[in-house]
Scaffold this motif. Structure first.
Motif, PDB file in Angstrom:
ATOM      1  N   ALA A   1      42.334  43.224  37.593  1.00 10.25           N
ATOM      2  CA  ALA A   1      41.735  41.927  37.136  1.00 10.25           C
ATOM      3  C   ALA A   1      40.219  42.854  37.007  1.00 10.25           C
ATOM      4  O   ALA A   1      39.156  43.053  37.676  1.00 10.25           O
ATOM      5  N   VAL A   2      39.522  42.821  35.883  1.00  8.18           N
ATOM      6  CA  VAL A   2      37.768  43.292  35.489  1.00  8.18           C
ATOM      7  C   VAL A   2      37.461  42.182  35.088  1.00  8.18           C
ATOM      8  O   VAL A   2      37.811  41.552  33.888  1.00  8.18           O
ATOM      9  N   VAL A   3      36.815  41.693  36.025  1.00 10.84           N
ATOM     10  CA  VAL A   3      35.504  40.472  35.728  1.00 10.84           C
ATOM     11  C   VAL A   3      34.219  40.922  35.444  1.00 10.84           C
ATOM     12  O   VAL A   3      33.905  41.584  36.283  1.00 10.84           O
ATOM     13  N   GLY A   4      33.318  39.890  35.146  1.00  9.29           N
ATOM     14  CA  GLY A   4      31.774  39.916  34.994  1.00  9.29           C
ATOM     15  C   GLY A   4      31.537  38.820  33.486  1.00  9.29           C
ATOM     16  O   GLY A   4      32.101  38.042  33.210  1.00  9.29           O
TER      17      GLY A   4
ATOM     18  N   PRO B   1      49.027  48.304  30.209  1.00  9.31           N
ATOM     19  CA  PRO B   1      49.806  48.831  31.214  1.00  9.31           C
ATOM     20  C   PRO B   1      49.228  49.865  31.392  1.00  9.31           C
ATOM     21  O   PRO B   1      49.238  50.690  30.674  1.00  9.31           O
ATOM     22  N   PHE B   2      49.048  50.707  32.818  1.00 13.38           N
ATOM     23  CA  PHE B   2      48.386  51.864  32.752  1.00 13.38           C
ATOM     24  C   PHE B   2      48.915  52.702  33.768  1.00 13.38           C
ATOM     25  O   PHE B   2      49.008  51.609  34.540  1.00 13.38           O
ATOM     26  N   ALA B   3      48.600  53.623  33.643  1.00 11.94           N
ATOM     27  CA  ALA B   3      50.295  54.713  34.678  1.00 11.94           C
ATOM     28  C   ALA B   3      48.919  55.916  34.965  1.00 11.94           C
ATOM     29  O   ALA B   3      48.823  57.743  33.715  1.00 11.94           O
ATOM     30  N   ILE B   4      49.491  57.155  35.693  1.00 14.17           N
ATOM     31  CA  ILE B   4      48.675  58.290  36.494  1.00 14.17           C
ATOM     32  C   ILE B   4      49.319  59.008  36.811  1.00 14.17           C
ATOM     33  O   ILE B   4      50.003  58.593  37.647  1.00 14.17           O
ATOM     34  N   GLY B   5      50.251  60.280  36.646  1.00 21.34           N
ATOM     35  CA  GLY B   5      50.630  60.335  36.232  1.00 21.34           C
ATOM     36  C   GLY B   5      52.904  59.924  36.068  1.00 21.34           C
ATOM     37  O   GLY B   5      52.331  59.185  34.967  1.00 21.34           O
ATOM     38  N   THR B   6      53.457  60.815  35.746  1.00 25.33           N
ATOM     39  CA  THR B   6      54.442  60.357  35.577  1.00 25.33           C
ATOM     40  C   THR B   6      56.124  60.930  36.638  1.00 25.33           C
ATOM     41  O   THR B   6      55.662  60.932  37.874  1.00 25.33           O
TER      42      THR B   6
ATOM     43  N   LEU C   1      45.801  46.503  34.063  1.00 26.02           N
ATOM     44  CA  LEU C   1      44.690  46.305  33.745  1.00 26.02           C
ATOM     45  C   LEU C   1      44.788  44.874  33.298  1.00 26.02           C
ATOM     46  O   LEU C   1      45.041  44.725  31.929  1.00 26.02           O
ATOM     47  N   VAL C   2      43.218  44.012  33.319  1.00 24.79           N
ATOM     48  CA  VAL C   2      43.567  42.527  33.160  1.00 24.79           C
ATOM     49  C   VAL C   2      42.732  42.682  32.712  1.00 24.79           C
ATOM     50  O   VAL C   2      41.167  42.608  33.418  1.00 24.79           O
ATOM     51  N   ASP C   3      42.105  42.699  30.884  1.00 24.70           N
ATOM     52  CA  ASP C   3      40.191  42.453  31.099  1.00 24.70           C
ATOM     53  C   ASP C   3      40.417  40.775  30.453  1.00 24.70           C
ATOM     54  O   ASP C   3      40.729  39.979  29.991  1.00 24.70           O
TER      55      ASP C   3
ATOM     56  N   GLU D   1      45.090  35.698  40.236  1.00 23.12           N
ATOM     57  CA  GLU D   1      46.593  36.626  40.636  1.00 23.12           C
ATOM     58  C   GLU D   1      46.479  38.368  40.464  1.00 23.12           C
ATOM     59  O   GLU D   1      47.645  38.737  41.204  1.00 23.12           O
ATOM     60  N   CYS D   2      45.589  38.364  40.480  1.00 24.04           N
ATOM     61  CA  CYS D   2      45.409  39.570  40.489  1.00 24.04           C
ATOM     62  C   CYS D   2      44.827  39.943  42.118  1.00 24.04           C
ATOM     63  O   CYS D   2      45.423  39.814  44.031  1.00 24.04           O
ATOM     64  N   ASP D   3      45.441  41.705  42.658  1.00 24.49           N
ATOM     65  CA  ASP D   3      45.772  42.226  43.432  1.00 24.49           C
ATOM     66  C   ASP D   3      44.123  43.090  44.508  1.00 24.49           C
ATOM     67  O   ASP D   3      43.366  43.204  45.048  1.00 24.49           O
ATOM     68  N   VAL D   4      43.300  43.335  43.375  1.00 23.12           N
ATOM     69  CA  VAL D   4      42.271  44.231  43.153  1.00 23.12           C
ATOM     70  C   VAL D   4      40.700  43.251  42.542  1.00 23.12           C
ATOM     71  O   VAL D   4      41.905  43.822  41.296  1.00 23.12           O
TER      72      VAL D   4
END
Length: 518
Positions: free
Chosen positions: A188-191, A226-231, A240-242, A270-273
């Motif tokens: 979660a991206v907050v501010g 949804p966001f992923a690095i690699g396959t 990512l939660v805006d 609800e977020c992890d980070v």
């Protein structure tokens, strides 16, 4: 980043026809904000849902307006239209929501033209058909040349038939997609408003996924990206939660903004980070401290992002001096990693992902019981144990009882003797010994009596975490009741107590009406 699967159903239409209400009905949760005000939804809201044991992505979009030359200069309105156009491209099936009570409108025909241009399968949901007699009004929308389904998003009428037809347009789920359904890390991206949260997400995705504007309050809903690095199986997957900018509750003057605040607080729970974005030009404010305290109270791992660092660096500021000043202003976040970043230039954006992965791993750490107890015993041997009225706290043993957040249960002789400074000392000790950077640590104290104790302690629990107001408070003891009269409940009118001194509870007879003594 991996390509998004095409098992997506997009909901489109003109403003205020019930798209968000239908989205919540299908998702079976209140995710999108539903309000009578037109144009509340702006970004694409995506959520993975299950209907009839079939999983797919459901997408809500902002209302598409019919531009007549007067709104082309409105950047937000143009961005909403662009977001809806991207949704049409990504979707396998489109649900065009119309208002059966208002009838066919020119904007409905314009949206249908955009759907035909995208070449997607489309179903028309004639909303607000709450009763069977309202279904007659849905026949008018047959002019759009798409199958029409009379529904009521508010009551769920007709939604089953609509979804049964929509699921037929989705491609089957492949084995690779089924194997990749591991729970992603929810970030979660907050501010505060205008801190750069949406710009940061767009920089990560390298696309204009969410609307960015200089106008405060552009983001209203919580947007899952949804966001992923690699396959493949080794890919690092995130959601990512805006979130909407969180202003102080006393400064909120509209119901839509209040709903946005509730959604942002729910996203933190609800977020992890939680990634707290600060503005480098303004610095940490009182509202930033409130948001940080919320993150700590919820027991979430945290990362601090100092955005717009390119502007601060041009003014001569250095990271070393800024970090020392930040630690002084936010002492309860000394364990949180700080990343100085510029979403506009892309400076340290990749470093922020590494910090998120690091604190997420720390949040799930398992502390060995033997090492945990030795660490605590060595630390307690260097200090004087807290006490009260000649009785001191004695530590028996400790064990970890949970992760995400890390929960450590300590068994002591009397949990009420564990003061807040003592708990803070133990948390700092655990962080330094096990390198728990950014992770939330919660201490639970339990009273336990050993056989050799001469005076048993009352059972009391104390819970401590990193929140500034997490000090355990002792519940006051109930006041003793007044002793009854010597003559019982039906005593004399004078109300003499057992010792014959004064009245125990007072007389119920007014003084003016009492019989005079002869």
């Amino acid at each position: 980043m991996e390509q998004q699967t095409n098992r997506t159903i997009a909901i489109v239409g003109r403003p205020n026809v019930g798209k968000s209400a239908l989205f919540n009905r299908i998702a079976q949760r209140r995710i999108a904000i539903v309000h009578d005000q037109s144009g509340v939804t702006r970004d694409r809201i995506v959520r993975e849902v299950t209907w009839d044991d079939r999983r797919f992505l459901l997408m809500d979009t902002g209302g598409i307006r019919l531009f007549d030359g007067t709104h082309e200069n409105d950047a937000i309105e143009m961005a909403v239209r662009d977001q809806a156009a991207v949704a049409l491209t990504d979707a396998a099936c489109v649900i065009l929501v119309v208002d059966a009570q208002a009838g066919l409108q020119p904007t409905d025909e314009e949206v249908a033209r955009l759907v035909r241009k995208a070449g997607r399968a489309c179903l028309v949901a004639a909303n607000k058909c709450d009763l069977p007699k309202h279904d007659v009004a849905a026949h008018e929308f047959a002019k759009l040349a798409f199958p029409v389904f009379p529904i009521s998003a508010a009551h769920g009428r007709g939604v089953e038939a609509l979804m049964a037809e929509a699921l037929k347009a989705l491609p089957p789920e492949t084995e690779a997609e089924r194997a990749a359904k591991a729970k992603p890390l929810r970030v979660a991206v907050v501010g505060r408003p205008n801190a750069g949260k949406s710009s940061y997400i767009n920089r990560l995705l390298r696309s204009d996924r969410v609307i960015v504007s200089d106008v405060a309050g552009t983001t209203r809903d919580c947007v899952d990206v949804p966001f992923a690095i690699g396959t493949g199986p080794t890919a690092r997957r995130y959601t990512l939660v805006d979130t909407a900018g969180m202003r102080h509750v006393h400064k909120i003057d509209t119901s839509v903004e209040r709903f946005s605040l509730f959604r942002s607080e729910e996203a933190v729970r609800e977020c992890d980070v939680a990634v707290l974005v600060l503005d480098a030009e303004i610095g940490p404010t009182t509202q930033d401290k409130h948001i940080a305290a919320l993150i700590q109270r919820e027991g979430k791992a945290c990362v601090l992002l100092i955005n717009k660092w390119d502007v601060a660096r041009a003014q001569g500021h250095t990271e070393t001096a800024a970090l020392a000043h930040l630690r002084e202003l936010l002492p309860f976040l000394r364990h949180v990693p700080v990343v100085f970043m510029s979403a506009r230039e892309g400076y340290n954006v990749r470093v922020s992902i590494d910090a998120i992965d690091r604190v997420a791993g720390n949040q799930r750490r398992t502390l060995p019981t033997g090492v945990l107890n030795r660490t605590l015993l060595n630390a307690l041997a260097r200090i004087q144990m807290p006490g009260r009225e000649g009785r001191h706290l004695r530590f028996h043993y400790a064990t970890q009882t949970g992760t995400n957040p890390i929960i450590v249960r300590l068994f002591v002789n009397d949990a009420r003797l564990a003061t807040k400074p003592f708990q803070d000392f133990l948390i700092r000790t655990l962080r330094e010994a096990f390198d728990l950077e950014g992770a939330a640590v919660i201490l639970q104290f339990r009273s336990r009596v050993r056989p050799g104790d001469t005076k048993p302690a009352e059972v009391a629990d104390g819970i401590a975490n990193d929140a500034p107001d997490a000090t355990p408070r002792r519940r006051p003891l109930p006041k003793p009741r007044a002793k009854p009269n010597a003559k019982g409940a039906k005593g004399s009118a004078r109300g003499k107590n057992a010792k014959g001194i004064g009245r125990a509870g007072g007389s119920l007879t007014p003084k003016s009406r009492r019989p005079k003594r002869k």
